[in-house]
Structures are given as C-alpha cells and as structure tokens.
Design a protein around this motif. Structure first.
Motif, PDB file in Angstrom:
ATOM      1  N   GLY A  29       0.813  -1.215   0.000  1.00 50.27           N
ATOM      2  CA  GLY A  29       0.000   0.000   0.000  1.00 50.27           C
ATOM      3  C   GLY A  29       0.845   1.263   0.000  1.00 50.27           C
ATOM      4  N   GLY A 293       1.381  -4.257  10.850  1.00 48.96           N
ATOM      5  CA  GLY A 293       1.165  -2.863  11.205  1.00 48.96           C
ATOM      6  C   GLY A 293       1.610  -1.983  10.047  1.00 48.96           C
ATOM      7  N   VAL A 294       1.665  -0.681  10.294  1.00 50.28           N
ATOM      8  CA  VAL A 294       2.029   0.259   9.233  1.00 50.28           C
ATOM      9  C   VAL A 294       3.240   1.089   9.659  1.00 50.28           C
ATOM     10  CG1 VAL A 294       1.319   2.334   7.991  1.00 50.28           C
ATOM     11  CG2 VAL A 294      -0.273   0.427   8.223  1.00 50.28           C
ATOM     12  N   LYS A 299       2.096  -1.484   4.789  1.00 49.43           N
ATOM     13  CA  LYS A 299       1.579  -2.381   5.818  1.00 49.43           C
ATOM     14  C   LYS A 299       2.344  -3.687   5.706  1.00 49.43           C
ATOM     15  CE  LYS A 299      -2.883  -2.572   6.996  1.00 49.43           C
ATOM     16  NZ  LYS A 299      -4.322  -2.931   6.901  1.00 49.43           N
TER      17      LYS A 299
ATOM     18  N   ASN B 111      -0.208   3.640  12.953  1.00 50.58           N
ATOM     19  CA  ASN B 111      -0.008   2.328  13.567  1.00 50.58           C
ATOM     20  C   ASN B 111      -0.606   2.164  14.970  1.00 50.58           C
ATOM     21  OD1 ASN B 111       1.008  -0.341  12.949  1.00 50.58           O
ATOM     22  ND2 ASN B 111       2.348  -0.015  14.704  1.00 50.58           N
ATOM     23  N   GLU B 142      -5.919   5.074   1.484  1.00 46.35           N
ATOM     24  CA  GLU B 142      -5.858   3.986   2.464  1.00 46.35           C
ATOM     25  C   GLU B 142      -6.831   4.209   3.619  1.00 46.35           C
ATOM     26  OE1 GLU B 142      -4.162   1.447   1.803  1.00 46.35           O
ATOM     27  OE2 GLU B 142      -2.485   2.051   0.504  1.00 46.35           O
TER      28      GLU B 142
END
Lengths: 410, 280
Positions: A29, A293-294, A299, B111, B142
């Motif tokens: 992403g 997670g990001v 991600k 996050n 997103e």
C-alpha cells in the motif's frame, strides 16, 4: 515452520502482485503523508513507463554487464557441501558484484529512473552501509549529489563503509533520533524528501516502503533469481530443490525468490535475524516475532509493542537490524509459499567463520544468517538434492564487528 | 457537495467554526499528550482552553516521520514517561468533566490507531469526548476503513492538504473529510520552515471552494506576528512546535511549564483574535 498451504490457495499468476493499489494480499500500500503522495504516484507512473520501455531495459542491462559485472557466478560450494553431508550447495555470488553486494542491482535501476525523471539530487538510507555505498557509487558515476542517512550507531560500527561513501563524494548524515539505526535513518530520509520535493529522488535500498518501491526494488533485484534459474539448469539440468536467502528488509531474498514463485517444486526459505534469541527483546525477526502494522509507507509485519509503538530491532548484522520487512515477504509468509527461519547472532558468527575456512569466502554477516541454516536444510533436502544460497554480500565490512564479537583486537 | 460529511446539529468542532468564523480566525493550539508527563499535559490542556478555540492533542508515536525535531522530542518524552493510547483518551475524558465546549482533535500516526483497532478507537475516543482525528500517514487511498469507523462514531476526520496537492488529487483529498481542512503551509516537517502568509492565500481559497469547509493553516507558524498574518487569510491558525518548544525549554530550565506555555498561548491567541479588526 509454517503449515504448508495447498497450491490451490495460491495465485496462478505471481506477476499480478502487487495490485493497482500496490498491495500484496493485505500488505503493502501507500501510507505516506499527503505531501509525498503526488511524488510516489508520479514515481509509480514513471517506473511503469520505464519498465515497459525497451530502451530503458537495454541501457540498464548494459550497465549491469559492464559496470556491475553481471551475470554473477553460480558457484558449487563443494567443500561446504561435503562438510555438511546432504544436498549439493550452490552460492549465487552477489558478493562479487561491483561494491561487494547485491545492493547495486537496485541502485543502478533507480539512478537511471531518477535521471529519466529529471531529478538532480539523490537521498538514501543505509544500515550496514552497503546500500549507502552502492548509492554513492552510482551517484558518483552519474555525477549527482548524494546524501546518505545512517544511524549514528551504524556509523560507529561500519566505519569502513562510511569512509567509502565519503571517498565516493557522498555526504553521510548520522541520525541520532530513536535507536539511531536503520529505521531512524529511513525516518530521516523521508523527512528530507518531504522538505525537498521538487528536485530530490529517494533511493530506497530494500523492497519495502510505499508503492511502487517494494515492486520496483524486487524487479531490479529479480536479476538474481532469473540468472540463477538459467545457470542452475545449465549446471544441473534442472531447477533447485530449494533457494535460501537472508531477510532484513528482504531485497536480496525477494530478488532470488520471485523468479521461482511459480515453480512449486522449489522450496523457498528466508532467514530472519533472531539476535540474542526470539525469547529476548533483542532480535530482528519481524515475521516470526512481530505482527502486521504500518510503518515507512507500507503495511507489513513489524516488531511493535501492545500499543503499536515500533520496537528497536537488534542484530549483530547492521543490514538486518530493522523492525519491519518488505510487504511481499509478509504475503509469502501468510500464504505459506515461503518459509521463514531464524538465526541468532552466535549461529551467524559460526557460519561466517565456517564459510571463510571451507570456501575461502568471507561472507557478509547478513549472508551468514542464511549460511547458518544450511546444515539443517542440506539434511532436509538430502543427498541428490540441490540448494542455492544467495551470498548477498562480502564480509570485509564486518571484520571489526566479528573480531569484537570473538574477543580479538585488529 | 454530496460527498461532504456533516453530522446533524454539527459536531463541537463544526459549531466552533460556525460560531466565530464570521469575524475572526480560530486559534488552534497543539500539544503532545503525555509531554513531559501525563499530569502536566492535562493541566496544559485545561489551561490552553482559556486561550485556544480548538486543541489538537498529539498522540505519541515512536516514528513520527512528518515531524521536525521539536515534536519528535515531545513524542520521545511522552513515550519515555510511559504514555499509552488509553492515557491519551483518559486526559480527554478528564478535560470533558469541566469543559464541554472546546473541541479536541487527536493527531497522530496510523499504527497505534490500527493496533488499537479502528472501531474501538473511534468509539473510545468519541466516548472520551474527542471530536476529530488527524492521521498524518493515512492518505485518502488507504483511509476507507478508518473513515467508516470515525463516521459511525460521529467523529470528524480532518485531512491534510499540502503545497504538493495538485488539482488532480484535490477531489480525493476533500472527499469524506469533515470539520475543517488542515492546510500544511510548507513542504516539509513540522516546526522548521516558516509559512508565508501571502503564499497561503491562494491555496486556502482553493481548498475552501473545493471542500466547502473551513481551512486551518499550520506547520510553519511560530510567532504572534506570523499567526496574525495567517489569521487574515485562513479560518484557523495552528501553532504546535512553538508551544512545544516552551515545554522543552521550561523543563530544561526547571521553570513552570504550564505558566510558560500558557503565556505563549495567550500572546498567540491575542494575535489571532485581533488580526482581522479593521480589515473586515
């Protein structure tokens, strides 16, 4: 090890990943601040055009042949194979590339792209310094200024590479925020990029970050696996039973793995760094010891606490010392197409020495993590089998770290 | 404007802009929750409400990629003091026991919110009394799942627009955003470069027209003079690093943190409020 997933659950066409949104299954992403969005979208367009332009590909191949020194040899590690007893072991000799690691495959592709996009300033992050050296090398070759962000801790433990980058005309900026390693260097590079949007190209060194980086870096590194595929068929008349590579961000690994994804007979093994051990808080095994997670635009599996704060990774190898991993590895892990093993600092040190003694090759500490799993894999695959290991870099840069770990003074 | 979100009767945030915006810009003050510790940041929150029209409360993150050194350090101080996401919501809840007027916008990175769970976060934040959310590293591409959760909890999702947001992206940026648009006045990290009020005028008008929402400007406003200039062209003026700097320097010199920050906030508030007198 992961439970095997039946082939029917897997994609028929591996080249379909990432999708238009830059996703590999649920991973990847584009998670960047709005300032950078137009830039990464522009990069995606420019890369797609370049990829499909025969002139670009021809120019890249020319530099890979005459400047990088490709194809890299596929070498039968005869003494190591005999010593371990089991499958035949081949090394894909990425350490013989110009600058001593696989990193330059990607940098050569990205510098040509940056020029095509009219960018006049290059920034990069580096951990062990291999990507920094490769970036400094190509920017010297093409006459562009280069700033390399490097964690202050890494600057201290990778002095030879810092000096190399300086010789090549790059400015190395030590980063003191956070744990002062690769993750923090990447934060700082992104802060530079967001401040210098007009002229600057961010040359990411691993198959991670916002789309299109994971796909682009993979494509540039896939030359490793493509060559291996041809070479092993010449040497053995067939595909290998397994390929194995170390995984930090995972660029050498995805480069080796990707051309074999559709060959179900080829087992795929990545090796993560488990530092002092998975049961400690000093490791870098994002897949084995983390959760999704990001971070840094994508991600993926990350080392993080219960509150979503990113944890500091640890590995004796600066190049694996990263709390995340490229999103395609997260995808391959979840669907079970690749299996991810772990290797401690101590195991890597032993393998480092064994490879030097038996094969006359001093491997990078990163690659030593993959080497350390060969005893197990050679037995599993067994006599008559063939394993190819990606020897991603040479270990000259690591001699001080290794001497230190062995309690010796140079 | 079918895409435009607005809740019935308006949120606290929407009402704040409606209330004042005819005659002056709003002063939006930012501090980091838990900086230098939770109790002090709660005191700051309460005190700031005397001066600020809207409060942006930072949620600490280990890797704040869009922040300059000032807010990076604030984040580190907060995490070192042990601040958790629940603690951030906890001080909002305490603040609401005495203040039901001043809107609070939570600002941070994806996050920790993802880790909390989008729906749980939206529900708990709304329940605590927060009004809006800004997530720096979650572009519209997103943002669907997070936006769904926030809308269900009747929270405003405030999106950032930047000098690099071109016409092609503008519709995506304003879609499903509500409360206000946050215009990042410089291409860069927080608190380093200075905003240019003249250069901001055009983008603010363009964003207002495209979104039908008020536009607040931030990322490079450090002094009362600059705040006043921006207040003449924008609907809101956001000051963060300049306030956080006061926290850092007061803590270093062993001075009263709250006093220093509030005195700075008072100067800035006056500058913003008086900016349009005689120019309307």
């Amino acid at each position: 090890m992961n439970a095997p997933v039946s082939p029917t659950e897997r994609p028929n066409d591996w080249s379909a990943y990432p999708d238009a949104k830059g996703r590999f299954g649920g991973y990847g992403g584009l998670y960047v601040a709005e300032t950078l969005m137009p830039l990464v979208l522009e990069l995606d367009r420019a890369y797609t055009e370049a990829k499909n332009d025969p002139a670009f590909q021809k120019e890249l191949r020319g530099y890979l042949t005459h400047y990088v020194g490709r194809p890299s040899p596929l070498y039968f590690a005869e003494r190591l194979s005999k010593h371990l007893g089991g499958a035949k072991i081949y090394f894909k000799r990425e350490e013989l590339n110009h600058t001593g690691a696989h990193k330059i495959n990607n940098c050569m592709g990205q510098i040509l792209l940056a020029q095509r996009m009219g960018k006049t300033r290059i920034i990069a992050e580096t951990g062990a310094g291999q990507h920094g050296v490769a970036s400094a090398t190509v920017t010297a070759r093409f006459g562009l200024p280069c700033v390399v962000y490097m964690g202050a801790v890494d600057v201290a433990r990778q002095k030879p590479n810092v000096f190399r980058m300086n010789l090549l005309g790059a400015e190395v900026r030590p980063v003191t925020s956070g744990a002062a390693t690769l993750k923090d260097a990447m934060n700082e590079a992104m802060r530079d990029w967001v401040t210098n949007v007009a002229d600057t190209y961010y040359m990411i060194g691993t198959a991670a970050g916002p789309h299109p980086y994971p796909a682009m870096v993979r494509d540039f590194q896939a030359v490793i696996g493509s060559e291996t595929r041809e070479q092993i068929q010449e040497l053995e008349g067939r595909l290998p039973d397994a390929v194995v590579a170390c995984v930090g961000g995972g660029s050498n690994a995805i480069g080796m793995f990707h051309p074999f994804l559709a060959d179900e007979s080829v087992k795929i093994y990545g090796v993560e760094a488990s530092g002092h051990g998975l049961d400690t808080d000093k490791h870098a095994a994002s897949l084995t010891g983390g959760r999704p997670g990001v971070l840094h635009g994508n991600k993926t599996y990350l080392l993080q606490d219960d509150d979503g704060q990113i944890l500091d990774a640890h590995s004796i190898s600066a190049g694996l010392d990263y709390p995340g991993i490229g999103p395609e590895h997260s995808f391959l892990h979840d669907i079970g197409r690749a299996q991810y093993l772990t290797c401690t600092d101590d195991e890597a040190l032993k393998a480092f020495q064994l490879c030097a003694e038996l094969e006359g090759i001093i491997p990078a500490l990163e690659s030593a993590h993959a080497l350390a799993k060969l005893p197990q894999l050679a037995k599993e695959i067994g006599e008559g089998g063939v394993i190819v290991l990606c020897l991603s870099g040479r270990g000259d840069k690591d001699i001080f770290t290794v001497a230190d770990a062995l309690g010796r003074t140079i | 404007m079918g895409e435009l979100m607005s809740y019935r009767d308006g949120t606290r945030l929407e009402r704040a802009f409606q209330r004042e915006n005819d005659h002056r810009a709003l002063f939006v003050a930012y501090i980091m929750a838990g900086d230098p510790d939770l109790e002090t940041s709660f005191e700051l929150l309460t005190g700031l409400a005397e001066h600020a029209d809207v409060i942006e409360l930072g949620m600490p993150f280990s890797d704040p990629m869009a922040e300059g050194p000032t807010i990076q350090l604030a984040s580190q101080r907060s995490l070192a003091a042990g601040t958790k996401m629940r603690d951030v919501l906890g001080i909002v809840r305490r603040f609401r026991e005495t203040n039901t007027v001043t809107p609070i916008v939570l600002m941070g990175y994806l996050n920790p919110v993802l880790s909390y769970g989008f729906e749980s976060f939206a529900n708990d934040a709304s329940d605590a009394g927060a009004d809006g959310v800004i997530i720096v590293d979650c572009p519209p591409e997103e943002a669907d799942a997070l936006t769904d959760a926030l809308e269900a909890a009747k929270m405003n999702l405030i999106r950032l627009a930047t000098p690099t947001t071109d016409d092609a992206r503008l519709p995506a940026v304003v879609k499903r955003t509500s409360g206000f648009i946050y215009y990042v006045s410089v291409a860069g990290v927080t608190g380093v470069l200075e905003a240019d009020a003249d250069a901001v005028r055009g983008p603010v008008e363009r964003l207002r027209a495209a979104s039908g929402l008020p536009v607040a400007v931030g990322f490079g406003i450090k002094t009362p003079e600059r705040a006043a200039e921006v207040a003449r062209v924008a609907d809101g003026v956001v000051v963060g690093s300049a306030l956080v700097d006061e926290i850092a320097s007061a803590a270093k010199l062993n001075e009263n943190v709250t006093q220093k920050v509030l005195s700075k906030a008072s100067e800035l508030a006056k500058a913003v409020r008086s900016a349009r007198v005689g120019t309307a």
